[in-house]
Design a protein around this motif. Structure first.
Motif, PDB file in Angstrom:
ATOM      1  N   GLY A  98      17.937  -1.026   7.904  1.00 17.14           N
ATOM      2  CA  GLY A  98      17.297  -0.002   7.086  1.00 17.14           C
ATOM      3  C   GLY A  98      16.204  -0.502   6.173  1.00 17.14           C
ATOM      4  N   LEU A  99      15.709  -1.708   6.427  1.00 13.48           N
ATOM      5  CA  LEU A  99      14.726  -2.327   5.538  1.00 13.48           C
ATOM      6  C   LEU A  99      13.463  -1.476   5.367  1.00 13.48           C
ATOM      7  N   ALA A 100      12.884  -1.009   6.469  1.00 12.61           N
ATOM      8  CA  ALA A 100      11.629  -0.244   6.365  1.00 12.61           C
ATOM      9  C   ALA A 100      11.848   1.075   5.630  1.00 12.61           C
ATOM     10  N   ALA A 101      12.995   1.718   5.852  1.00 13.72           N
ATOM     11  CA  ALA A 101      13.295   2.968   5.148  1.00 13.72           C
ATOM     12  C   ALA A 101      13.451   2.725   3.654  1.00 13.72           C
ATOM     13  N   ILE A 102      14.073   1.616   3.288  1.00 16.83           N
ATOM     14  CA  ILE A 102      14.239   1.282   1.874  1.00 16.83           C
ATOM     15  C   ILE A 102      12.876   1.065   1.228  1.00 16.83           C
ATOM     16  N   ALA A 103      11.982   0.369   1.916  1.00 15.43           N
ATOM     17  CA  ALA A 103      10.636   0.161   1.392  1.00 15.43           C
ATOM     18  C   ALA A 103       9.916   1.486   1.217  1.00 15.43           C
ATOM     19  N   ALA A 104      10.072   2.396   2.191  1.00 17.75           N
ATOM     20  CA  ALA A 104       9.434   3.711   2.099  1.00 17.75           C
ATOM     21  C   ALA A 104       9.966   4.476   0.891  1.00 17.75           C
ATOM     22  N   ALA A 105      11.284   4.411   0.681  1.00 22.28           N
ATOM     23  CA  ALA A 105      11.870   5.086  -0.472  1.00 22.28           C
ATOM     24  C   ALA A 105      11.349   4.493  -1.772  1.00 22.28           C
ATOM     25  N   GLN A 106      11.238   3.178  -1.826  1.00 25.07           N
ATOM     26  CA  GLN A 106      10.706   2.532  -3.028  1.00 25.07           C
ATOM     27  C   GLN A 106       9.247   2.919  -3.265  1.00 25.07           C
ATOM     28  N   ALA A 107       8.520   3.206  -2.196  1.00 23.62           N
ATOM     29  CA  ALA A 107       7.111   3.583  -2.314  1.00 23.62           C
ATOM     30  C   ALA A 107       6.921   5.056  -2.644  1.00 23.62           C
ATOM     31  N   GLY A 108       8.027   5.795  -2.781  1.00 26.52           N
ATOM     32  CA  GLY A 108       7.916   7.190  -3.185  1.00 26.52           C
ATOM     33  C   GLY A 108       7.924   8.203  -2.075  1.00 26.52           C
ATOM     34  N   ALA A 109       8.515   7.868  -0.928  1.00 26.65           N
ATOM     35  CA  ALA A 109       8.608   8.830   0.168  1.00 26.65           C
ATOM     36  C   ALA A 109       9.353  10.079  -0.286  1.00 26.65           C
ATOM     37  N   ALA A 110       8.895  11.242   0.175  1.00 30.77           N
ATOM     38  CA  ALA A 110       9.597  12.481  -0.132  1.00 30.77           C
ATOM     39  C   ALA A 110      10.953  12.516   0.552  1.00 30.77           C
ATOM     40  N   ALA A 155       0.858  -1.193   0.000  1.00 32.01           N
ATOM     41  CA  ALA A 155       0.000   0.000   0.000  1.00 32.01           C
ATOM     42  C   ALA A 155       0.896   1.245   0.000  1.00 32.01           C
ATOM     43  N   PRO A 156       1.516   1.582  -1.141  1.00 27.67           N
ATOM     44  CA  PRO A 156       2.475   2.691  -1.200  1.00 27.67           C
ATOM     45  C   PRO A 156       1.963   4.045  -0.711  1.00 27.67           C
ATOM     46  N   PRO A 157       0.658   4.351  -0.788  1.00 27.99           N
ATOM     47  CA  PRO A 157       0.221   5.654  -0.292  1.00 27.99           C
ATOM     48  C   PRO A 157       0.537   5.905   1.187  1.00 27.99           C
ATOM     49  N   HIS A 158       0.799   4.832   1.959  1.00 27.17           N
ATOM     50  CA  HIS A 158       1.206   5.047   3.347  1.00 27.17           C
ATOM     51  C   HIS A 158       2.466   5.911   3.425  1.00 27.17           C
ATOM     52  N   ALA A 159       3.345   5.777   2.426  1.00 29.17           N
ATOM     53  CA  ALA A 159       4.629   6.474   2.475  1.00 29.17           C
ATOM     54  C   ALA A 159       4.816   7.498   1.363  1.00 29.17           C
ATOM     55  N   ALA A 160       4.121   7.358   0.275  1.00 26.83           N
ATOM     56  CA  ALA A 160       4.359   8.194  -0.899  1.00 26.83           C
ATOM     57  C   ALA A 160       4.196   9.673  -0.577  1.00 26.83           C
ATOM     58  N   GLY A 161       5.207  10.451  -0.933  1.00 25.76           N
ATOM     59  CA  GLY A 161       5.166  11.890  -0.729  1.00 25.76           C
ATOM     60  C   GLY A 161       5.333  12.349   0.700  1.00 25.76           C
ATOM     61  N   ARG A 162       5.632  11.418   1.609  1.00 25.53           N
ATOM     62  CA  ARG A 162       5.717  11.768   3.029  1.00 25.53           C
ATOM     63  C   ARG A 162       7.160  11.723   3.522  1.00 25.53           C
ATOM     64  N   ARG A 163       7.390  12.406   4.643  1.00 18.04           N
ATOM     65  CA  ARG A 163       8.698  12.373   5.307  1.00 18.04           C
ATOM     66  C   ARG A 163       8.659  11.215   6.297  1.00 18.04           C
ATOM     67  N   VAL A 164       9.516  10.220   6.079  1.00 19.41           N
ATOM     68  CA  VAL A 164       9.443   8.961   6.818  1.00 19.41           C
ATOM     69  C   VAL A 164      10.730   8.749   7.616  1.00 19.41           C
ATOM     70  N   LEU A 165      10.570   8.341   8.866  1.00 17.82           N
ATOM     71  CA  LEU A 165      11.691   7.951   9.716  1.00 17.82           C
ATOM     72  C   LEU A 165      11.582   6.474  10.060  1.00 17.82           C
ATOM     73  N   ASP A 166      12.635   5.727   9.754  1.00 19.46           N
ATOM     74  CA  ASP A 166      12.776   4.346  10.223  1.00 19.46           C
ATOM     75  C   ASP A 166      13.581   4.435  11.517  1.00 19.46           C
ATOM     76  N   PHE A 167      12.918   4.255  12.656  1.00 15.48           N
ATOM     77  CA  PHE A 167      13.526   4.463  13.968  1.00 15.48           C
ATOM     78  C   PHE A 167      14.110   3.152  14.483  1.00 15.48           C
ATOM     79  N   ALA A 168      15.350   3.219  15.036  1.00  9.26           N
ATOM     80  CA  ALA A 168      16.069   2.008  15.427  1.00  9.26           C
ATOM     81  C   ALA A 168      16.074   1.051  14.240  1.00  9.26           C
ATOM     82  N   ALA A 169      16.641   1.543  13.139  1.00  7.69           N
ATOM     83  CA  ALA A 169      16.393   0.991  11.809  1.00  7.69           C
ATOM     84  C   ALA A 169      17.089  -0.325  11.531  1.00  7.69           C
ATOM     85  N   GLY A 170      18.129  -0.676  12.281  1.00  7.62           N
ATOM     86  CA  GLY A 170      18.844  -1.910  11.983  1.00  7.62           C
ATOM     87  C   GLY A 170      19.483  -1.853  10.610  1.00  7.62           C
TER      88      GLY A 170
END
Length: 214
Positions: free
Chosen positions: A86-98, A69-84
Motif C-alpha cells: 500500500g505504499l503508493a496509496a499511502i503517499a497519495a493520502a499524504q499528498a491530499g488525495a480526496a 509533486a503533491p498536485p499529482h494526487a491532491a484532491g483526486r480519487r486515487v487507486l493503488d492497483f496491485a498495491a502490495g
C-alpha cells in the motif's frame, strides 16, 4: 488484534523504504522466512510470494514522485492497483488525495495495507479482490511493477488502457521487467531505487514511470 494482524506484526519489522524515508511500513527483511511462515500459517504450500511484505521499486518510485509533486494526487480519487504493502496509496493520502484506495487479491496484503495506513496516520481504503473489469471511478491509477509475467500483463493491460480511455490518468512504474509494453507510453520520470539481492539480481534498479496512453 486479529490473528492476521498478529501474524504480520510477528514476522515483519517497521522500516522505511530507501527512496521514501517519510513513510514507515511493516516489512520483512528476508523473503524465504516470511514465505515459509506464511505457508505454515495458512497450512498451504505453493502460495504466491508475500509481495505485501516488501516495498517494491515501482511503488517506491511512484510514492517518491507523488510526495515530490503533491498536485499529482491532491484532491483526486486515487487507486493503488496491485498495491502490495500500500505504499503508493499511502503517499497519495499524504499528498491530499480526496480518496486513496488500494486493490489487492491477497487477504494478507489487505491486512498489511490497513496496518501500514494506520502506522502512517492516513486514510486508505483496501479493496479486497480483482478490480479488473470494474468501471472507471478514479482520476489516477497507480500500477507499480505489474508487468512481470505474461499472463498477468495480458489480464490487466487491456483494462488499464480502457481506464485511460475513460479519462483516468494511469501510471506504469517499471523497473525493467520483461512484459512491459513498448508502445503507448509517455515517460514522466526515472528514479534509481536501491534494492536488495534477496529480491533482485542487483543492488539498484532504474525505474521508469510512464503515463499509459489509451
Amino acid at each position: 488484534m486479529s490473528d492476521t494482524e498478529a501474524f504480520l506484526r510477528a514476522h515483519t519489522a517497521i522500516a522505511a523504504p530507501a527512496l521514501v524515508p517519510e513513510i514507515s511500513l511493516h516489512l520483512a527483511t528476508e523473503i524465504t522466512p516470511i514465505w515459509q511462515a506464511t505457508e505454515a500459517w495458512l497450512a498451504q504450500e505453493g502460495i504466491e510470494p508475500p509481495f505485501w511484505a516488501f516495498a517494491w521499486p515501482g511503488s517506491q518510485a511512484m510514492a517518491r514522485l507523488i510526495l515530490d509533486a503533491p498536485p499529482h494526487a491532491a484532491g483526486r480519487r486515487v487507486l493503488d492497483f496491485a498495491a502490495g504493502c500500500g505504499l503508493a496509496a499511502i503517499a497519495a493520502a499524504q499528498a491530499g488525495a480526496a480518496l486513496a484506495e488500494a486493490a489487492e487479491i491477497d487477504p494478507l496484503a489487505i491486512a498489511a495495507i490497513r496496518l501500514n495506513a494506520a502506522l502512517n496516520n492516513v486514510a486508505v481504503t483496501p479493496l479486497d479482490g480483482d478490480v479488473v473489469g470494474a468501471p472507471c471511478r478514479w482520476d489516477l491509477i497507480l500500477a507499480g511493477d505489474v508487468c512481470y509475467e505474461a499472463p498477468m500483463t495480458a489480464h490487466i493491460l487491456p483494462w488499464l488502457r480502457a481506464m485511460a480511455a475513460a479519462g483516468a490518468e494511469v501510471w506504469l512504474a517499471d523497473p525493467g521487467r520483461a512484459y512491459v509494453p513498448r508502445e503507448g507510453l509517455a515517460e514522466m520520470a526515472r528514479f534509481a531505487v536501491p534494492v536488495t539481492r534477496e529480491l533482485e539480481d542487483r543492488d539498484m534498479r532504474e525505474v521508469t514511470i510512464a503515463r499509459l496512453l489509451p
